[in-house]
Design a protein around this motif. Structure first.
Motif, short mmCIF file in Angstrom:
data_model
loop_
_atom_site.label_atom_id
_atom_site.label_comp_id
_atom_site.label_asym_id
_atom_site.label_seq_id
_atom_site.Cartn_x
_atom_site.Cartn_y
_atom_site.Cartn_z
N SER A 174 16.12 28.84 92.90
CA SER A 174 16.07 30.08 92.41
C SER A 174 16.55 30.17 91.04
O SER A 174 15.81 30.67 90.16
CB SER A 174 16.75 31.17 93.41
OG SER A 174 16.13 31.11 94.60
N LYS B 179 14.33 28.67 88.18
CA LYS B 179 13.49 29.51 87.94
C LYS B 179 13.83 30.74 87.04
O LYS B 179 13.35 31.12 86.09
CB LYS B 179 12.81 30.12 89.29
CG LYS B 179 11.51 30.86 89.01
CD LYS B 179 10.38 30.06 88.38
CE LYS B 179 9.16 31.08 88.43
NZ LYS B 179 7.87 30.44 89.07
N ASN C 232 12.38 31.76 83.52
CA ASN C 232 11.92 33.29 83.21
C ASN C 232 12.81 34.04 81.93
O ASN C 232 12.12 34.61 81.55
CB ASN C 232 12.28 34.22 84.64
CG ASN C 232 11.75 33.64 85.76
OD1 ASN C 232 10.71 32.88 85.63
ND2 ASN C 232 12.18 33.81 87.05
N ASP D 279 8.32 25.47 89.29
CA ASP D 279 7.18 26.42 88.25
C ASP D 279 5.89 25.84 88.28
O ASP D 279 5.94 24.54 87.62
CB ASP D 279 7.90 26.83 87.02
CG ASP D 279 6.97 27.62 86.33
OD1 ASP D 279 6.87 28.90 86.29
OD2 ASP D 279 6.05 27.50 85.24
N ARG D 280 4.90 26.41 88.72
CA ARG D 280 3.64 25.73 88.58
C ARG D 280 3.17 25.46 87.37
O ARG D 280 2.37 24.28 87.06
CB ARG D 280 2.63 26.57 89.29
CG ARG D 280 1.16 25.95 89.69
CD ARG D 280 1.53 24.75 90.45
NE ARG D 280 0.15 24.00 90.60
CZ ARG D 280 -0.16 22.80 91.24
NH1 ARG D 280 1.13 22.35 92.06
NH2 ARG D 280 -1.26 22.35 91.25
N GLU E 260 6.06 26.67 94.26
CA GLU E 260 6.95 26.95 93.02
C GLU E 260 7.88 28.07 93.60
O GLU E 260 7.42 28.84 94.55
CB GLU E 260 6.27 27.62 91.81
CG GLU E 260 5.50 28.69 92.16
CD GLU E 260 4.78 29.30 90.91
OE1 GLU E 260 5.14 28.90 89.56
OE2 GLU E 260 3.91 30.10 90.78
N SER E 261 9.18 28.14 93.03
CA SER E 261 9.92 29.36 93.14
C SER E 261 9.49 30.66 93.00
O SER E 261 8.78 30.78 91.95
CB SER E 261 11.39 29.11 92.59
OG SER E 261 12.07 30.36 92.69
N THR E 262 9.51 31.60 93.94
CA THR E 262 8.93 33.07 93.63
C THR E 262 10.03 33.93 93.24
O THR E 262 9.90 34.96 92.95
CB THR E 262 8.51 33.50 94.81
OG1 THR E 262 9.47 33.43 95.98
CG2 THR E 262 7.30 32.72 95.28
N TYR E 263 11.18 33.36 92.69
CA TYR E 263 12.41 34.08 92.02
C TYR E 263 11.84 34.77 90.82
O TYR E 263 11.57 33.88 89.94
CB TYR E 263 13.45 33.13 91.93
CG TYR E 263 14.86 33.92 92.15
CD1 TYR E 263 15.23 34.58 93.16
CD2 TYR E 263 15.81 34.07 90.71
CE1 TYR E 263 16.66 35.23 93.13
CE2 TYR E 263 16.99 34.52 90.78
CZ TYR E 263 17.54 35.19 91.94
OH TYR E 263 18.50 35.69 92.12
N GLU E 264 12.00 36.07 90.82
CA GLU E 264 11.54 36.73 89.59
C GLU E 264 12.64 37.18 88.64
O GLU E 264 12.29 37.74 87.74
CB GLU E 264 10.93 38.04 90.21
CG GLU E 264 9.36 37.78 90.59
CD GLU E 264 8.60 38.67 91.02
OE1 GLU E 264 9.02 39.84 91.09
OE2 GLU E 264 7.36 38.72 91.53
#
Ligand code: HDD
Length: 664
Positions: free
Chosen positions: A446, A449, A453, A491-492, A512-516
Motif C-alpha cells: 500500500s 503505491k 501516487n 502498479d500496472r 496492482e495495489s488499489t491503495y489510492e
C-alpha cells in the motif's frame, strides 16, 4: 566553535603546522629520514635501524576495517538548539532548554559502496548525528529515507550480502543494479516501499545539505511525569530537497568522485553552513492502533498530512574536521545511545540494531575502549567500574573497581531517575516466545503505491527509468521475477513500462495495489527552493572585456551564487585570472551555466557543455555579444530556461532557484 570542538582542540590535537623537530614515537629527535641505515652505501639495510622499523611498522598498520555498511562517509561538526522547551513530551535536557547549544557531529554516508567509492551512486544516504549532551551522548542514526528494506533485523545480513558487490566476483561497486539485490527484494517483498524510494530521485541527492533525514523507527519520548508519546524524528534541510539526473550522476561520478563531500567541505570553508531543522511527528500512546498499519513496522511512514511534522529546533553544521581519520573514520554511532527522556519501542528492526552497533565497533575500532576516542568521548563527566581492555586511555585512580563497595563509599554510584539516572520506560509486555511476525506487518504494497501516487510527472518518470536501468542490468530470470513479484503488485502501468523496456512479457494477471492515498509531502517538488550555495559556470572567451567579467561576477555573487569562469585554458583578462578549463570541470558539476562569448566562435567543449546543461534542464544564461552562440547550438534563445542575463537576470536566477526547468 562548539564545546566539543573546543575540547578536542585543547586536549587532543597535535599542531603539525608549528616548527618542531621530527621525532620517533619514543620522542627521540631524528637526524635522517631519507636513507635507511645500511652496511655500506650499496649494502643491505640493518635490523638495528629502529627509526626505519618503527616508521614502516606504523605504516603497515595504518588501515582499520571499513564499516560493513556506510563505509564511505563525510563528517562535520556543528551545534543544535531547540526553539521551545519540549518538556510536555520529554525530560531530555537538550530538548527542554531553548538557550542551550548542544555540540553535534554528523556523518553523512552512502551505504553499499566501499570507502573509496563514488559520492553519487543510486543509494540510501546515512545521516548519523551525535549530540554531545550534558547527560551523555545521544545518537540519532538516521537515513535520508523514512522506511527500511526489512521489518526484522535478523534479515539485515542477508540484505547487505545481496546489495553489496556479488561475492564471487566483487561486482558491481556501489550499485544495486545487479542480480543478487533484485533477487532478494523480489522474494522479500516487505522491501517494496523502500525500493520505491531507492528508485526515486531521493537516492541521488544534489548535496548532503539538500536532503531530508529520518530516524525511521517509532521511538518514545518520555516526560518528567513518566508519560510516553510515540515519535518519529525528521531533519528538514534549509536549502530544500534537490536531486541530480541519473545520467548526470553517472557523469559527475566520473568527473569528480568527491562531489558531495567537496561541496559540503567548500561551503563550510566559505562560511555557508548546512542547516537542518529538527521535526517531530508525535502520536499519543492511546492512538497506537489508529493507523491502517502497525506503527512498529519500519517499512511504513506516517503521512505528514495525517500527523504533521512539528518543527522544534535547528542544527547548524559549520565546522570541518581537522583530521578525517581521527574524527570521521573513528566516530562510532549507536542507536542505543540515548539520554533520559528518549526510549525505544518494540520495532523488531530497532531491537536488532541495539545489538549490532557496539558489536561492530569492537572489531572495527579494535576493542572495548572505542568510547574513549576523542570524537566519541562524552562532554559530560563520567565514571564507572569498567577497566582495562586494549587501548585503555585513562589512568583510573583508586583501589576499587567494583559496585557495590564499602571501601570507596560506594562510589561511583547509580543515581535515581529524579537525579538524572536513566530509567527504562515501564512498558507492560507479555507474550509467548515465538519466532513469528504480527499479521499487522503483512501489507507490503500500500505505501509503495502511495509513494508512487504522490510523485510529480517527472519524478514518476525517473522512477520508471530507474527500474528500467536497474533491471536492465540483471539476468532475464531476475527481471521476470522482479516484474511479477514486486512491480506487478504495486502498479500496472509501471510494470508494463518496465517490462517493455527490459524485454519481458508483463504478467497476464493485474495484481496492482488499489491503495489510492497520496501524500504531497513525499514529492520533492513541494519543497523549499533557495539560491544559497548554488553554483554557476560562466563560459568565457578571450575577447571579453574585463569590466564585463567583473560586473557579471559581482551581480551574481550579490544574489548568493558561486561563480567560476571557465575557458579552454587558464588565462588572464586584465587582472582577472580564469578559474578552470573544460579539461578540469564540466557543466554537470554546476547548477547552471552562462556564456559570455564575445565575437569568437564557441569551441567544441563549450558547445558540448551547453548542450548537456540543456539536456539536464538546468538554467542557461547568455550575456553581452553572445546571441551568435545559437547558430551552433541545438536549442534557441526562445527555449524555456534560456535567458539573456542583461535583460532578465531575475528570470535566470529564478530558474536556478527552481533547480530544474521541468517544463523544458
Ligand atoms: Fe545501520 C551503520 C542507519 C538498520 C547495522 N547505520 C549505520 C550508519 C547509519 C545507519 C547512518 C552509519 C553510521 C556512521 O556514520 O558511522 N541503519 C541505519 C538506519 C537503519 C539501519 C536508519 C534502519 C532504520 N543497521 C540497521 C540494521 C542493522 C544495522 C537493521 C543490523 C541489525 N548499521 C549497522 C552496523 C553499522 C551501521 C553494521 C556499520 C558501521 C557501524 O554500524 O558503525 O552496525
Amino acid at each position: 566553535m562548539s564545546k566539543k570542538k573546543d575540547e578536542l582542540n585543547q586536549r587532543d590535537t597535535i599542531d603539525n603546522t608549528e616548527k618542531a623537530a621530527l621525532r620517533t614515537n619514543q620522542g627521540l629527535p631524528v637526524s635522517e629520514d631519507e636513507f635507511s641505515l645500511k652496511a655500506g652505501e650499496r649494502g643491505p639495510t640493518l635490523m638495528e635501524d629502529f627509526h626505519f622499523r618503527e616508521k614502516m611498522t606504523h605504516f603497515d598498520h595504518e588501515r582499520i576495517p571499513e564499516r560493513v555498511v556506510h563505509a564511505r562517509g563525510f563528517g562535520v561538526h556543528g551545534e543544535f538548539e531547540i526553539y521551545e522547551s519540549l518538556e510536555k513530551y520529554t525530560k531530555a535536557d537538550f530538548l527542554t532548554d531553548p538557550g542551550k547549544k548542544t555540540p553535534v557531529f554528523v556523518r553523512f554516508s552512502t551505504v553499499a559502496g566501499n570507502r573509496g567509492s563514488m559520492d553519487i551512486p543510486r543509494d540510501v544516504r546515512g545521516f548519523a548525528t551525535k549530540f554531545y549532551t550534558d547527560e551523555g551522548n545521544y545518537d540519532l542514526v538516521a537515513n535520508n529515507m523514512p522506511v527500511f528494506f526489512m521489518q526484522d533485523a535478523i534479515k539485515f545480513p542477508d540484505f547487505v550480502h545481496a546489495v553489496k558487490p556479488e561475492p564471487h566476483n566483487e561486482m558491481p561497486q556501489a550499485a544495486s543494479a545487479h542480480n543478487t539485490f533484485w533477487d532478494w527484494v523480489s522474494v522479500n517483498t516487505e522491501s517494496a516501499h523502500m525500493v520505491m524510494w531507492l528508485m526515486s530521485d531521493r537516492a541521488i541527492p544534489r548535496s548532503f545539505s539538500m536532503m531530508e533525514g529520518f530516524g525511521v523507527h517509532t521511538f518514545r519520548l518520555v516526560n518528567a511525569e513518566g508519560k510516553s508519546h510515540f515519535v518519529k524524528f525528521h531533519w528538514k534541510p534549509k536549502d530544500g530537497m534537490h536531486q541530480v539526473m541519473w545520467d548526470e550522476a553517472q557523469m559527475i561520478n566520473g568527473k569528480n568522485i568527491d562531489f558531495n563531500r567537496q561541496t559540503l567541505w567548500e561551503n563550510i570553508e566559505k562560511g555557508n553552513p548546512a542547516v537542518f531543522e529538527l521535526g517531530l511527528q508525535v502520536i499519543d500512546e492511546e492512538d497506537e492502533f489508529n493507523m491502517d498499519f502497525d506503527i512498529l513496522d519500519p517499512t511504513k511512514l506516517w503521512p505528514e498530512e495525517d500527523v504533521p511534522v512539528q518543527i522544534v529546533g535547528k542544527m547548524t553544521l559549520n565546522q570541518n574536521v581537522d583530521n578525517f581519520f581521527a574524527e570521521t573514520e573513528q566516530v562510532a554511532f549507536h542507536p542505543g545511545s540515548v539520554v533520559p527522556g528518549i526510549d525505544f519501542t518494540n520495532d523488531p528492526l530497532l531491537q536488532g540494531r541495539l545489538f549490532s552497533y557496539t558489536d561492530t565497533q569492537l572489531i572495527r575500532l579494535g576493542g572495548p575502549n572505542f568510547h574513549q576516542l576523542p570524537i566519541n568521548r562524552p562532554v559530560c563527566p563520567f565514571a564507572n567500574n569498567q577497566r582495562d581492555g586494549y587501548n585503555q586511555m585513562y589512568i583510573h585512580k583508586g583501589e576499587t573497581a567494583h559496585h557495590k563497595n564499602h571501601m570507596n563509599d560506594n562510589q561511583p554510584e547509580p543515581v535515581s531517575p529524579e537525579e538524572g539516572g536513566y530509567e527504562h520506560y515501564h512498558e507492560k509486555v507479555e507474550g509467548r516466545k515465538v519466532q513469528a511476525r504480527s499479521d499487522s506487518f503483512k501489507d507490503h504494497f500500500s505505501q509503495a503505491k502511495m509513494f508512487l501516487n504522490s510523485q510529480s510527472k517527472h519524478e514518476k518518470q525517473h522512477i520508471y527509468d530507474a527500474f528500467s536501468f536497474e533491471l536492465g542490468k540483471c539476468d532475464m530470470e531476475i527481471r521476470k521475477l522482479a516484474i511479477s513479484e514486486l512491480l506487478n503488485k504495486i502498479d500496472r502501468d509501471l510494470t508494463e513500462y518496465v517490462a517493455d523496456k527490459v524485454g519481458v512479457e508483463a504478467p497476464p494477471e493485474v495484481e496492482e495495489s488499489t491503495y489510492e492515498k497520496s501524500s504531497p509531502a513525499l514529492s520533492m517538488e513541494n519543497t523549499k527552493f533557495s539560491l544559497e550555495t548554488r553554483t554557476v559556470g560562466v563560459i568565457v572567451m578571450p575577447d571579453v572585456a574585463e569590466q564585463t567579467l567583473k560586473e557579471t561576477k559581482s551581480k551574481l555573487e550579490e544574489k548568493g551564487l558561486q561563480v567560476s569562469f571557465i575557458s579552454d585554458k587558464i588565462y588572464k583578462i586584465g587582472n582577472t585570472t580564469l578559474d578552470a578549463t573544460f579539461d578540469t570541470v564540466h557543466s554537470v558539476l554546476f547548477d547552471s551555466m552562462i556564456v559570455i562569448s564575445g565575437q569568437k566562435p564557441l569551441p567544441a567543449p563549450a558547445i558540448e557543455n551547453l548542450e548537456i546543461t540543456y539536456k539536464h534542464k538546468k538554467a542557461i544564461g547568455y550575456g553581452i555579444d553572445s546571441a551568435s552562440i545559437f547558430d551552433v547550438l541545438s536549442f534557441t534563445k526562445d527555449d524555456k530556461g534560456v535567458t539573456d542575463i542583461e535583460q532578465d537576470l531575475d528570470g535566470f536566477l529564478e530558474d536556478v532557484k527552481q533547480h530544474r526547468v521541468w517544463s523544458r
